[in-house]
Scaffold this motif. Structure first.
Motif, PDB file in Angstrom:
ATOM      1  N   MET A   1      27.565  -0.739   5.430  1.00 53.19           N
ATOM      2  CA  MET A   1      27.646  -1.067   3.964  1.00 53.19           C
ATOM      3  C   MET A   1      26.245  -0.909   3.499  1.00 53.19           C
ATOM      4  SD  MET A   1      31.076  -3.558   3.564  1.00 53.19           S
ATOM      5  CE  MET A   1      30.365  -4.379   4.884  1.00 53.19           C
ATOM      6  N   SER A   2      26.069  -0.562   2.487  1.00 50.39           N
ATOM      7  CA  SER A   2      24.510   0.155   2.031  1.00 50.39           C
ATOM      8  C   SER A   2      24.862  -1.156   0.105  1.00 50.39           C
ATOM      9  CB  SER A   2      23.564   0.743   2.326  1.00 50.39           C
ATOM     10  OG  SER A   2      24.072   1.731   3.212  1.00 50.39           O
ATOM     11  N   ILE A   3      23.839  -1.406   0.134  1.00 51.18           N
ATOM     12  CA  ILE A   3      23.506  -1.778  -1.435  1.00 51.18           C
ATOM     13  C   ILE A   3      21.872  -1.101  -2.116  1.00 51.18           C
ATOM     14  CG2 ILE A   3      21.573  -3.556  -1.018  1.00 51.18           C
ATOM     15  CD1 ILE A   3      23.210  -6.150  -2.331  1.00 51.18           C
ATOM     16  N   PHE A   4      22.820  -1.099  -3.492  1.00 49.12           N
ATOM     17  CA  PHE A   4      21.759  -0.271  -3.494  1.00 49.12           C
ATOM     18  C   PHE A   4      21.565  -0.458  -5.998  1.00 49.12           C
ATOM     19  CE2 PHE A   4      24.861   2.661  -1.395  1.00 49.12           C
ATOM     20  CZ  PHE A   4      23.640   3.847  -1.492  1.00 49.12           C
ATOM     21  N   TYR A   5      20.431  -0.789  -6.412  1.00 51.33           N
ATOM     22  CA  TYR A   5      19.843  -1.579  -7.833  1.00 51.33           C
ATOM     23  C   TYR A   5      20.318   0.165  -8.217  1.00 51.33           C
ATOM     24  CZ  TYR A   5      17.845  -3.874 -11.600  1.00 51.33           C
ATOM     25  OH  TYR A   5      17.585  -4.420 -12.167  1.00 51.33           O
ATOM     26  N   THR A   6      20.687   0.390  -9.239  1.00 51.52           N
ATOM     27  CA  THR A   6      21.135   1.585  -9.894  1.00 51.52           C
ATOM     28  C   THR A   6      20.923   1.002 -12.011  1.00 51.52           C
ATOM     29  OG1 THR A   6      21.113   3.711  -9.866  1.00 51.52           O
ATOM     30  CG2 THR A   6      23.031   2.216  -9.602  1.00 51.52           C
ATOM     31  N   ASP A   7      21.130   2.658 -12.003  1.00 53.86           N
ATOM     32  CA  ASP A   7      21.577   2.456 -13.874  1.00 53.86           C
ATOM     33  C   ASP A   7      23.134   2.852 -14.024  1.00 53.86           C
ATOM     34  OD1 ASP A   7      18.783   2.767 -14.515  1.00 53.86           O
ATOM     35  OD2 ASP A   7      19.049   4.633 -14.465  1.00 53.86           O
ATOM     36  N   LEU A   8      23.420   1.289 -14.895  1.00 57.13           N
ATOM     37  CA  LEU A   8      24.696   1.527 -14.615  1.00 57.13           C
ATOM     38  C   LEU A   8      25.129   2.316 -16.323  1.00 57.13           C
ATOM     39  CD1 LEU A   8      27.533   0.340 -14.760  1.00 57.13           C
ATOM     40  CD2 LEU A   8      27.298  -1.624 -16.080  1.00 57.13           C
ATOM     41  N   ASP A   9      25.532   3.371 -15.808  1.00 56.25           N
ATOM     42  CA  ASP A   9      25.828   4.259 -16.586  1.00 56.25           C
ATOM     43  C   ASP A   9      26.575   4.056 -17.286  1.00 56.25           C
ATOM     44  OD1 ASP A   9      26.030   7.102 -18.844  1.00 56.25           O
ATOM     45  OD2 ASP A   9      24.749   8.354 -17.328  1.00 56.25           O
ATOM     46  N   LYS A  10      27.466   3.679 -19.368  1.00 59.21           N
ATOM     47  CA  LYS A  10      29.175   3.836 -19.540  1.00 59.21           C
ATOM     48  C   LYS A  10      28.874   5.113 -20.120  1.00 59.21           C
ATOM     49  CE  LYS A  10      28.019  -0.624 -21.053  1.00 59.21           C
ATOM     50  NZ  LYS A  10      26.481  -0.634 -19.876  1.00 59.21           N
ATOM     51  N   THR A  11      28.313   6.261 -19.653  1.00 63.04           N
ATOM     52  CA  THR A  11      28.793   7.548 -19.820  1.00 63.04           C
ATOM     53  C   THR A  11      29.305   7.989 -19.553  1.00 63.04           C
ATOM     54  OG1 THR A  11      26.643   8.519 -20.317  1.00 63.04           O
ATOM     55  CG2 THR A  11      27.135   7.934 -21.689  1.00 63.04           C
ATOM     56  N   LYS A  12      29.419   7.024 -17.988  1.00 65.43           N
ATOM     57  CA  LYS A  12      29.828   8.070 -16.521  1.00 65.43           C
ATOM     58  C   LYS A  12      30.448   7.043 -15.888  1.00 65.43           C
ATOM     59  CE  LYS A  12      25.866  11.288 -17.080  1.00 65.43           C
ATOM     60  NZ  LYS A  12      25.031  11.651 -15.164  1.00 65.43           N
TER      61      LYS A  12
ATOM     62  N   ASN B   1      32.235   9.756  -8.695  1.00 65.33           N
ATOM     63  CA  ASN B   1      31.598  11.293  -9.067  1.00 65.33           C
ATOM     64  C   ASN B   1      30.417  10.511  -9.232  1.00 65.33           C
ATOM     65  OD1 ASN B   1      32.984  12.571  -6.836  1.00 65.33           O
ATOM     66  ND2 ASN B   1      34.429  12.908  -8.805  1.00 65.33           N
ATOM     67  N   TYR B   2      29.577   9.207  -8.899  1.00 65.21           N
ATOM     68  CA  TYR B   2      28.280   8.935  -9.738  1.00 65.21           C
ATOM     69  C   TYR B   2      27.507   8.856  -8.803  1.00 65.21           C
ATOM     70  CZ  TYR B   2      25.369   5.548 -12.377  1.00 65.21           C
ATOM     71  OH  TYR B   2      24.109   5.191 -13.475  1.00 65.21           O
ATOM     72  N   PHE B   3      26.194  10.232  -9.197  1.00 65.01           N
ATOM     73  CA  PHE B   3      24.974   9.996  -8.303  1.00 65.01           C
ATOM     74  C   PHE B   3      23.844   8.613  -8.866  1.00 65.01           C
ATOM     75  CE2 PHE B   3      21.092  11.328  -7.963  1.00 65.01           C
ATOM     76  CZ  PHE B   3      20.976  11.994  -6.747  1.00 65.01           C
ATOM     77  N   VAL B   4      24.007   7.980  -7.388  1.00 66.23           N
ATOM     78  CA  VAL B   4      22.788   7.366  -7.272  1.00 66.23           C
ATOM     79  C   VAL B   4      21.112   7.790  -6.543  1.00 66.23           C
ATOM     80  CG1 VAL B   4      21.917   5.235  -6.341  1.00 66.23           C
ATOM     81  CG2 VAL B   4      24.153   5.303  -7.235  1.00 66.23           C
ATOM     82  N   PRO B   5      20.380   7.602  -6.788  1.00 61.37           N
ATOM     83  CA  PRO B   5      19.329   8.444  -6.267  1.00 61.37           C
ATOM     84  C   PRO B   5      18.734   7.809  -4.886  1.00 61.37           C
ATOM     85  CG  PRO B   5      18.470   7.407  -8.605  1.00 61.37           C
ATOM     86  CD  PRO B   5      20.180   7.324  -8.157  1.00 61.37           C
ATOM     87  N   ASP B   6      18.115   8.237  -3.844  1.00 61.97           N
ATOM     88  CA  ASP B   6      17.490   7.720  -3.078  1.00 61.97           C
ATOM     89  C   ASP B   6      17.334   6.731  -3.299  1.00 61.97           C
ATOM     90  OD1 ASP B   6      19.150   9.958  -0.887  1.00 61.97           O
ATOM     91  OD2 ASP B   6      17.413  10.721  -0.746  1.00 61.97           O
TER      92      ASP B   6
END
Length: 388
Positions: free
Chosen positions: A186-197, A220-225
């Motif tokens: 399991m991995s943890i991300f801190y990313t934008d919450l884009d509510k249009t997607k 199908n939400y893209f999260v950058p490296d």
């Protein structure tokens, strides 16, 4: 450890109280009725520097410990705001912990100052509909692609998702059947919450209407490296670092609601005259309230002991869990007794105690159930075999 509150700790209480007392019962009743996030309160706490109390000083925080955070949250919660007040700022104190411990220097500089200032609001994407407290069974999956990950999954009870622009997201990056242990992969991300997607659907609930809880649908939400925290596959171990502080803070918050309810009940018992005398002159009213005080003070002492142990790098799992257990139960009893003390008026919204009762119940359920706490104590303290 000393039971005497230091001058610095009293200063924290006084300063937080000065901010919180600007928001009266009418404010919180209005936010409850409208199911509206307390933006004004959140910003006032940010302006006072309180959102960064545990964050490192080099990123705009105060660099203080869990003890100070517990004192702050206890004070922030005991002046009528209840769980609505603290839920609006709670995640700032424990949620970003993986960033502080495992994030790169660039990530810390990019993210932490905006959390401290209140510019960014973050929600926590961990719990799932079919996994519950068994976090190893989450199915939200982040598939590696060029430049990042494609995430698909569902999250549940995502608090503040309606107002947040960031999400701390736990997802599988390796299927569980390919892992040596269920907690791996399991991995943890801190990313934008884009509510249009990403669809964030509000969950109507019993209490704390001012702070939203949500079902979150990620397709199908893209999260950058660059939004991955630490090593891929180590996310579960990273979130464990925040569990004991979270339990300590939850205990402090619950206790504060109980203290607020008890204060209201004691005042009403002094003022309410029936059969020619204040109802508080009757032992049938006095004794339950006195028991509430005893229970709340005992729970608070356990909470501060757990905080002291954590801040001094001592093992505190048993104490942190016990504090959450005792605090939630003592607070629930105090709120219930406050309603009973008010009699029929306890059922009226004007007197606030019915709201406090509705808001405090969740502390007995989340973020960990009483049954799992008892199992933890039985196994880790008393040496019993695992029961589940």
């Amino acid at each position: 450890m000393s039971f005497e509150e230091t001058e610095d700790h009293r200063a924290i209480r006084d300063a937080v109280a000065a901010v919180v007392q600007q928001f009266d019962d009418h404010y919180w009743s209005m936010k409850e009725e409208k199911a509206e996030f307390p933006f004004e309160f959140h910003q006032a706490m940010a302006d006072g520097g309180w959102l960064g109390i545990t964050m490192p000083e080099e990123y705009g925080g105060a660099g203080l410990g869990v003890t100070e955070a517990a004192i702050m949250m206890n004070e922030a919660c005991k002046h009528g705001g209840g769980s609505a007040a603290v839920s609006s700022i709670h995640i700032n104190l424990f949620g970003p912990h993986p960033i502080v411990v495992f994030g790169t220097e660039e990530q810390k500089k990019r993210w932490i100052p905006k959390l401290v200032s209140g510019e960014d609001k973050v929600c926590f994407g961990v719990t799932e509909p079919d996994a519950g407290l068994d976090t190893t069974r989450i199915t939200t999956f982040a598939k590696k692609v060029e430049g990042g990950y494609i995430v698909n999954g569902r999250k549940f009870w995502t608090s503040t998702g309606q107002v947040a622009n960031k999400i701390m997201l736990l997802a599988r990056t390796t299927p569980i059947e390919e892992c040596k242990k269920p907690s791996d992969g399991m991995s943890i991300f801190y990313t934008d919450l884009d509510k249009t997607k990403i669809e964030v659907k509000r969950i109507p609930k019993m209490g704390r209407a001012a702070v939203d809880s949500n079902a979150t649908f990620i397709d199908n939400y893209f999260v950058p490296d660059e939004d991955l925290i630490g090593e891929e596959g180590k996310g579960f171990s990273y979130i464990l670092h925040s569990l004991n502080p979270e339990r300590i803070l939850v205990a402090a918050e619950a206790i504060a609601i109980g203290q607020d309810a008890l204060s209201r009940a004691a005042s009403y018992a002094q003022d309410r005259v029936v059969f020619g005398r204040p109802i508080g002159q009757n032992q049938g009213i006095q004794h339950p309230l006195a028991e509430n005080w005893i229970d709340l003070e005992s729970a608070l002492n356990m909470t501060m002991k757990a905080a002291w142990l954590y801040d001094n790098d001592r093992h505190c799992g048993a104490e942190a869990n016990a504090a959450k257990f005792l605090g939630a139960r003592a607070a629930h009893r105090a709120c219930e007794q406050a309603v009973f003390t008010h009699g029929g008026l306890g059922y009226a919204k004007e007197y606030q105690v019915e709201r406090l009762l509705r808001e405090v119940i969740v502390f007995r359920i989340a973020p960990v159930t009483e049954q799992l706490i008892l199992s933890y104590i039985a196994e880790r303290v008393l040496g019993q075999k695992k029961s589940y």
